[in-house]
Design a protein around this motif. Structure first.
Motif, short mmCIF file in Angstrom:
data_model
loop_
_atom_site.label_atom_id
_atom_site.label_comp_id
_atom_site.label_asym_id
_atom_site.label_seq_id
_atom_site.Cartn_x
_atom_site.Cartn_y
_atom_site.Cartn_z
N LYS A 32 -21.57 24.66 -1.31
CA LYS A 32 -22.79 25.08 -0.63
C LYS A 32 -22.45 26.12 0.43
O LYS A 32 -21.42 26.01 1.11
CB LYS A 32 -23.49 23.88 0.02
CG LYS A 32 -24.85 24.20 0.63
CD LYS A 32 -25.53 22.94 1.11
CE LYS A 32 -26.88 23.24 1.76
NZ LYS A 32 -27.82 23.88 0.81
N ARG A 33 -23.29 27.13 0.58
CA ARG A 33 -23.05 28.20 1.54
C ARG A 33 -22.97 27.66 2.95
O ARG A 33 -23.82 26.88 3.39
CB ARG A 33 -24.16 29.25 1.45
CG ARG A 33 -23.99 30.42 2.42
CD ARG A 33 -25.03 31.49 2.19
NE ARG A 33 -26.37 30.99 2.42
CZ ARG A 33 -26.98 30.98 3.63
NH1 ARG A 33 -26.33 31.44 4.69
NH2 ARG A 33 -28.21 30.54 3.75
N LEU A 34 -21.93 28.08 3.67
CA LEU A 34 -21.76 27.69 5.06
C LEU A 34 -22.77 28.41 5.95
O LEU A 34 -23.16 29.54 5.65
CB LEU A 34 -20.34 28.00 5.54
CG LEU A 34 -19.21 27.25 4.82
CD1 LEU A 34 -17.85 27.82 5.23
CD2 LEU A 34 -19.29 25.76 5.12
N PRO A 35 -23.20 27.78 7.06
CA PRO A 35 -24.23 28.39 7.92
C PRO A 35 -23.88 29.78 8.42
O PRO A 35 -24.77 30.62 8.58
CB PRO A 35 -24.35 27.39 9.07
CG PRO A 35 -23.94 26.08 8.48
CD PRO A 35 -22.85 26.41 7.51
N LEU A 36 -22.60 30.05 8.69
CA LEU A 36 -22.21 31.35 9.24
C LEU A 36 -22.03 32.42 8.16
O LEU A 36 -21.84 33.60 8.49
CB LEU A 36 -20.93 31.22 10.06
CG LEU A 36 -21.05 30.38 11.35
CD1 LEU A 36 -19.70 30.32 12.06
CD2 LEU A 36 -22.12 30.95 12.29
N THR A 37 -22.08 32.02 6.90
CA THR A 37 -21.98 32.99 5.81
C THR A 37 -23.37 33.56 5.54
O THR A 37 -24.29 32.80 5.23
CB THR A 37 -21.41 32.34 4.54
OG1 THR A 37 -20.13 31.77 4.84
CG2 THR A 37 -21.25 33.36 3.43
#
Length: 268
Positions: free
Chosen positions: A202-207
């Motif tokens: 799952k995409r990380l928040p900072l990406t």
């Protein structure tokens, strides 16, 4: 290219507005020797990435202002071998993705830049094998070796959907998973049991967007980290120990391109 390469990452390309600076940076960090510009070519600036063992690790494409105005941005891109580029393009579009570029190059092959439904880009390619070696196999990816690409990591807003799409098009399989708490599983992928291409998470928040990150093998993670920092790059995460005892880190080069490195810690 041998049929056994189907579903494999067979090439990597750095698109950058400053290939001369990229050479200085990556030669120092990885140990490569990016070739100088071919003075006989005026149509484009494309340079081969040479490994110290005499092989190739990929290419560097100079991004012109026109290309950037058209939406191209500096990044590392992976190329995946497919038997039929048209079929792959259709599958991406039917799944909500898009096709951005399609070209046939004599002596090289057919390729298309696609994005999946979450916007993660990569190339699909049916290469033309060398006439003298019709069964040639790409060796730019090697799970264990320095100066080769060693891992491909997809951060996606829809990991399950991405896995289903890539499994259908490339024949990839889930080969294991590592729980990551609220982020769900870090799901390992390969072309067959025991094969290790990379992972989907799952995409990380900072990406900022769904994206592939490609990890390059280095001989010594601490040496490479120092070279990143001394070369005006930035380490964004790591080095972190990974299963098997080696270390990985992600960084950003001086032109703003995200990359990964992985290798042993020689000081220990």
């Amino acid at each position: 290219m041998a049929d056994s390469d189907t579903g494999a990452f067979i090439w990597y390309e750095l698109m950058t507005p400053d290939p001369d600076a990229a050479k200085v940076f990556y030669d120092a960090v990885i140990g490569w020797d990016v070739a100088p510009r071919d003075a006989d070519r005026s149509d484009m600036d494309y340079r081969m990435i040479r490994r110290s063992d005499g092989g190739m690790a990929g290419g560097v494409l100079a991004l012109s202002q026109q290309m950037q105005d058209g939406g191209a941005r500096p990044a590392w891109y992976g190329y995946v071998h497919v038997a039929d580029v048209d079929a792959a393009k259709q599958a991406f579009e039917e799944a909500g993705g898009a096709v951005h570029f399609d070209q046939t190059m004599e002596g090289v092959g057919r390729m298309a830049l696609v994005t999946d439904a979450q916007g993660a880009p990569l190339y699909v390619m049916t290469p033309s094998p060398p006439a003298e070696d019709p069964d040639a196999k790409s060796d730019v990816f090697d799970y264990e070796k320095a100066e080769h690409f060693r891992w491909n990591d997809l951060q996606s807003d829809d990991p399950d959907g991405a896995l289903a799409l890539y499994s259908r098009i490339f024949g990839w399989q889930k080969t294991g998973a590592m729980p990551m708490g609220e982020l769900g599983d870090y799901t390992f992928i390969g072309r067959h049991p025991g094969d290790m291409i990379g992972a989907v998470m799952k995409r990380l928040p900072l990406t900022p967007r769904s994206v592939w990150t490609h990890y390059i093998g280095v001989d010594d993670i601490d040496r490479a980290v120092r070279a990143v920092q001394e070369g005006a790059g930035r380490i964004d995460q790591g080095p972190d120990q990974i299963p098997g005892g080696e270390f990985s880190a992600t960084g950003t080069d001086p032109q703003g391109v995200v990359f990964g490195i992985v290798g042993p810690r020689k000081g220990e």
